[in-house]
Design an enzyme around this catalytic site. Structure first.
Site, short mmCIF file in Angstrom:
data_model
loop_
_atom_site.label_atom_id
_atom_site.label_comp_id
_atom_site.label_asym_id
_atom_site.label_seq_id
_atom_site.Cartn_x
_atom_site.Cartn_y
_atom_site.Cartn_z
N HIS A 39 -3.73 -2.81 8.28
CA HIS A 39 -4.21 -3.09 6.96
C HIS A 39 -4.85 -1.44 7.15
O HIS A 39 -4.81 -0.35 7.46
CB HIS A 39 -5.22 -3.67 7.82
N HIS A 94 1.06 -1.59 0.27
CA HIS A 94 0.13 0.30 -0.19
C HIS A 94 0.91 1.50 0.43
O HIS A 94 0.02 1.94 -0.22
CB HIS A 94 -0.55 0.31 0.63
N LYS A 144 -4.42 -10.30 -7.82
CA LYS A 144 -5.35 -9.83 -6.77
C LYS A 144 -6.11 -7.96 -7.65
O LYS A 144 -6.20 -7.89 -8.14
CB LYS A 144 -4.37 -9.11 -6.13
#
Ligand code: NAG
Length: 145
Positions: free
Chosen positions: A138, A35, A65
């Protein structure tokens, strides 16, 4: 030979503790790998950027993904969301005070591993992350394009 006394239990506890700490470290490393991309790599357009970065970050094997977002900010600014630069939402989720440039990549139908193709969407937005021991582990889809 049977294990006796408090030592085996202590030993097991230590192993679990170390394993727990290592996996938290791994989650943060995984968060960064998936990320964080700063500064944003130059590409002729964002679609080509997605095709390149999804592959480079190992997100196209063993499958393409389906969706992934890259945040174009230094890791320190993202860690700070778990501290003064973020506000609690619920549980361990926090919203960033500031906005960041992001690129979200979504796989195109018919993509195959080894030839994953993506479309891209960009936005300047807050982000919502889950924090463990003051590290982002996350990224929530809330706010993302
Ligand atoms: C971030 O936002 C929260 C909630 O509005 C605020 O309490 C906090 O002071 C802000 N942090 C900074 C560094 O501005």
């Amino acid at each position: 030979m049977a294990l006796r006394g408090p030592c085996p239990l202590l030993f097991l506890t230590l192993i679990l503790l170390v394993a727990g700490l290592l996996s938290e470290g791994a989650s943060y490393q995984q968060f960064v790998r998936q990320h964080v991309e700063y500064p944003k790599t130059g590409a002729p357009n964002d679609r080509i950027y997605c095709n390149l970065l999804m592959q480079r970050r190992g997100l196209t094997r063993p499958r393409c993904k389906p969706t992934n977002t890259f945040i174009h900010a230094p890791t320190g600014q993202l860690r700070n969301i778990c501290g003064r630069e973020g506000r609690p939402v619920r549980g361990n989720l926090r919203d960033s005070n500031r906005s960041f440039r992001v690129t979200t990549c979504r796989v195109l139908p018919g993509s195959q591993p080894g030839r994953c193709r993506y479309r891209a969407a960009t936005r300047v937005t807050r982000v919502r992350v889950a924090c463990v021991r003051r590290l982002p582990v996350h990224l929530e889809p809330t706010y993302l394009p």
